[in-house]
Write a protein that holds these residues in place. Structure first.
Motif, mmCIF file in Angstrom:
data_model
loop_
_atom_site.group_PDB
_atom_site.id
_atom_site.type_symbol
_atom_site.label_atom_id
_atom_site.label_comp_id
_atom_site.label_asym_id
_atom_site.label_seq_id
_atom_site.Cartn_x
_atom_site.Cartn_y
_atom_site.Cartn_z
ATOM 1 N N SER B 217 0.828 -1.208 0.000
ATOM 2 C CA SER B 217 0.000 0.000 0.000
ATOM 3 C C SER B 217 0.859 1.254 0.000
ATOM 4 O O SER B 217 0.544 2.229 -0.655
ATOM 5 C CB SER B 217 -0.938 -0.001 1.208
ATOM 6 O OG SER B 217 -0.215 -0.195 2.398
ATOM 7 N N ASP B 218 1.977 1.225 0.721
ATOM 8 C CA ASP B 218 2.827 2.419 0.837
ATOM 9 C C ASP B 218 4.032 2.366 -0.102
ATOM 10 O O ASP B 218 4.882 3.253 -0.059
ATOM 11 C CB ASP B 218 3.323 2.580 2.283
ATOM 12 C CG ASP B 218 2.175 2.858 3.246
ATOM 13 O OD1 ASP B 218 1.127 3.339 2.790
ATOM 14 O OD2 ASP B 218 2.329 2.579 4.445
ATOM 15 N N GLY B 219 4.108 1.342 -0.924
ATOM 16 C CA GLY B 219 5.262 1.164 -1.810
ATOM 17 C C GLY B 219 6.011 -0.098 -1.420
ATOM 18 O O GLY B 219 6.232 -0.354 -0.236
ATOM 19 N N LEU B 220 6.456 -0.869 -2.423
ATOM 20 C CA LEU B 220 7.055 -2.182 -2.157
ATOM 21 C C LEU B 220 8.226 -2.118 -1.180
ATOM 22 O O LEU B 220 8.306 -2.905 -0.238
ATOM 23 C CB LEU B 220 7.511 -2.813 -3.482
ATOM 24 C CG LEU B 220 8.348 -4.087 -3.359
ATOM 25 C CD1 LEU B 220 7.575 -5.183 -2.649
ATOM 26 C CD2 LEU B 220 8.822 -4.550 -4.727
ATOM 27 N N ILE B 221 9.147 -1.178 -1.399
ATOM 28 C CA ILE B 221 10.362 -1.173 -0.563
ATOM 29 C C ILE B 221 10.015 -0.979 0.913
ATOM 30 O O ILE B 221 10.520 -1.688 1.779
ATOM 31 C CB ILE B 221 11.337 -0.070 -1.039
ATOM 32 C CG1 ILE B 221 11.960 -0.507 -2.372
ATOM 33 C CG2 ILE B 221 12.414 0.191 -0.006
ATOM 34 C CD1 ILE B 221 12.985 0.461 -2.904
ATOM 35 N N GLY B 222 9.130 -0.038 1.172
ATOM 36 C CA GLY B 222 8.723 0.207 2.554
ATOM 37 C C GLY B 222 7.964 -0.979 3.129
ATOM 38 O O GLY B 222 8.188 -1.390 4.271
ATOM 39 N N ASP B 223 7.064 -1.533 2.354
ATOM 40 C CA ASP B 223 6.242 -2.627 2.875
ATOM 41 C C ASP B 223 7.060 -3.904 3.044
ATOM 42 O O ASP B 223 6.944 -4.588 4.065
ATOM 43 C CB ASP B 223 5.014 -2.832 1.971
ATOM 44 C CG ASP B 223 4.022 -1.662 2.112
ATOM 45 O OD1 ASP B 223 3.855 -1.163 3.243
ATOM 46 O OD2 ASP B 223 3.443 -1.230 1.105
ATOM 47 N N LEU B 224 7.925 -4.206 2.083
ATOM 48 C CA LEU B 224 8.833 -5.347 2.251
ATOM 49 C C LEU B 224 9.721 -5.117 3.473
ATOM 50 O O LEU B 224 10.030 -6.054 4.222
ATOM 51 C CB LEU B 224 9.687 -5.528 0.984
ATOM 52 C CG LEU B 224 10.785 -6.584 1.042
ATOM 53 C CD1 LEU B 224 10.216 -7.970 1.348
ATOM 54 C CD2 LEU B 224 11.579 -6.604 -0.268
ATOM 55 N N GLY B 225 10.087 -3.850 3.693
ATOM 56 C CA GLY B 225 10.897 -3.499 4.866
ATOM 57 C C GLY B 225 10.256 -3.958 6.177
ATOM 58 O O GLY B 225 10.949 -4.355 7.114
ATOM 59 N N HIS B 226 8.919 -3.916 6.250
ATOM 60 C CA HIS B 226 8.237 -4.377 7.472
ATOM 61 C C HIS B 226 8.446 -5.879 7.671
ATOM 62 O O HIS B 226 8.640 -6.342 8.798
ATOM 63 C CB HIS B 226 6.738 -4.080 7.391
ATOM 64 C CG HIS B 226 6.440 -2.618 7.354
ATOM 65 N ND1 HIS B 226 6.917 -1.745 8.290
ATOM 66 C CD2 HIS B 226 5.718 -1.881 6.486
ATOM 67 C CE1 HIS B 226 6.502 -0.522 8.002
ATOM 68 N NE2 HIS B 226 5.778 -0.576 6.911
#
Lengths: 326, 326
Positions: B217-226
């Motif tokens: 939802s917030d962008g792949l890099i950020g979400d994968l970061g979670h």
């Protein structure tokens, strides 16, 4: 600057209580997970509070945290459900630490009082808006539904009514005879920090004492009206029997009647129970230290009849609060 | 004028489907009641959408009704939970019939597509704000949690990325080379009417194929970061392997990389699965007619390494969307 994730971590994420067994997974994933008790139903309610509508701009965040959760717990109380947990969706104009500290303290103080946990939610930038969804549970068939009132039932009210509306009238300078400062403060406690009647609702439901129930948020007459409509019954309400709040009780009759009958923001329970259950109602109320007052009767004939202490008809010309027509 | 109760009755209360067994009591009481399937966990997620923040002022209400529910269902998909129902809390500047008709149609069209029901909620006057809480269920131990990625896992993406962000850039006149009208319209479909990947998520969870998952939802890099943070792992991501949306695929490399890696508003699933499960992933995706693409690897070493098609390091200087710092 405080990021969305820091904000959640700092103010809303707490160590998980192992004791709170229903929460299998709390804040921090795509969903929270709860493990319902086998055989129980889940009760769910959502309320949204908007700045300038449900509370004044600049409202003390600690009180606001309390009230936002309290009005939701009040819905569980009116169903007779035991609270399990809640989600919080929050739109904030800015990530202000002082505000967040106060709000989360008020919220968690009440959550701890009811031994429930914040399990998830959402935060975003926007006009200050608080949406809480609460979850509770109860045994199938035990819910205090609005459609369950029976002709002949007594109508009962928990606690007292009208002080929240009186406080609002004071703030708005609507009173012909203004309150003194101490009275305004005392009435305002009822407006800002309502106490949801969870223990009473659960007791009435689990012991099968009450038939129908609703919590009084928009004013007794309107809220009782929902029970009447859905139960396809009418009622006679003794307006002078309504238990006025301590401050409202010192006001004149007209104001007392108006604010007890249609003030709103009371978060007391209005419930119906058979005449044969009077002793059981009083015993249940006593066991949870919550006063209750008998204020009328459910009738087979439709319509709501307001009467005074002598049984004479009263025409109060009152209406309940509606968010889109008022 | 349309009252709060007429509004609910007219636009949001529908005849109860007997077939939708989990809903024991729908709209119209203090709480809704659901009867969880014995032995299943309940998955819960709340999202709040604010006008001017998550959608443009004046947004088509039909699309908005779709999107508000879609982004919530996407959270259930990312957990692998089967949707059961949802509550809706809605603040509206006015009770406009045209808006309500469109919004409720968009909402219920998607609800019907997933065979779920609106079970309760709240409506109030206020700045246009939509808060939906969805409920789903899954078997204990089957949830696709963020903390379950394992070193060596493949990283997979469902569908395609970046067209929603491209449409937004078009609306904002941010593109050096503006899109033609047909391309803007095609990309905008991805922005306005995301399709939650529920069937894929459920399949991956119930068959025990995937380890961790999140929705983008917030962008792949950020979400994968979670996932990386909660699983205490790192990853190598082949940015050129990311599946660009049909319109974005026609744009230059820099834009394609940026919007695939950190566009946001995609509502695709990013999930990890063991190498041994590659055939199972493809079979599951095929069985629900959802394309999936393998885009990287989970590493024991922390941190996220972006590489190009040749394995050379890429520094995109991208960050994910944050509601309070952007």
């Amino acid at each position: 600057m405080l990021s969305e994730f820091d904000l959640i971590k700092e103010y809303f994420q707490r160590p998980q209580h192992a004791a709170r067994a229903p929460v299998a997974l709390g804040i921090g994933d795509d969903c929270a997970l709860i493990a319902p008790t086998p055989g129980m139903q889940t009760a769910i309610s959502s309320d949204m509070l908007v700045e300038g509508r449900h509370f004044f701009a600049g409202e003390d965040p600690l009180r606001l945290g309390h009230k936002a959760l309290a009005v939701n717990l009040s819905d569980l109380a009116a169903m007779g459900a035991r609270p399990l947990g809640f989600t919080l969706a929050l739109a904030l104009p800015e990530a202000n630490r002082g505000w967040l500290r106060g709000f989360s303290q008020g919220l968690f103080a009440l959550a701890d009082a009811f031994d429930i946990e914040l399990i998830g939610g959402d935060t975003t930038k926007g006009p200050l808006t608080i949406c809480i969804t609460v979850f509770g549970e109860l045994r199938p068939g035990q819910a205090l539904r609005r459609d369950a009132a029976k002709p002949g039932d007594d109508i009962w009210i928990s606690g007292t009514l009208g002080d929240a509306r009186l406080a609002l009238a004071g703030y708005r300078l609507e009173l012909a005879r203004p309150l003194d400062a101490a009275s305004q403060r005392a009435a305002a406690v009822r407006m800002h920090t309502p106490v949801p009647r969870v223990a009473l609702g659960v007791r009435l439901a689990e012991q099968g004492i009450a038939h129908a129930a609703i919590d009084i948020s928009d004013g007794l007459i309107g809220d009782l009206g929902h029970i009447l409509k859905r139960s396809r019954v009418g009622a006679t309400l003794d307006v002078d029997a309504l238990p006025a709040g301590a401050v409202l009780a010192t006001q004149d009759t007209a104001l007392r009647r108006a604010y007890c009958a249609a003030g709103g923001d009371d978060y007391e329970l209005c419930f119906t129970a058979p005449v044969a259950a009077r002793a059981a109602v009083l015993a249940a109320a006593d066991s949870v230290a919550t006063p209750v007052t008998r204020v009328g009767t459910i009738d087979a004939e439709g319509g709501l009849r307001l009467v005074d202490a002598h049984g004479a008809p009263l025409d109060l010309q009152l209406s309940s609060f509606d968010h889109f027509t008022s």
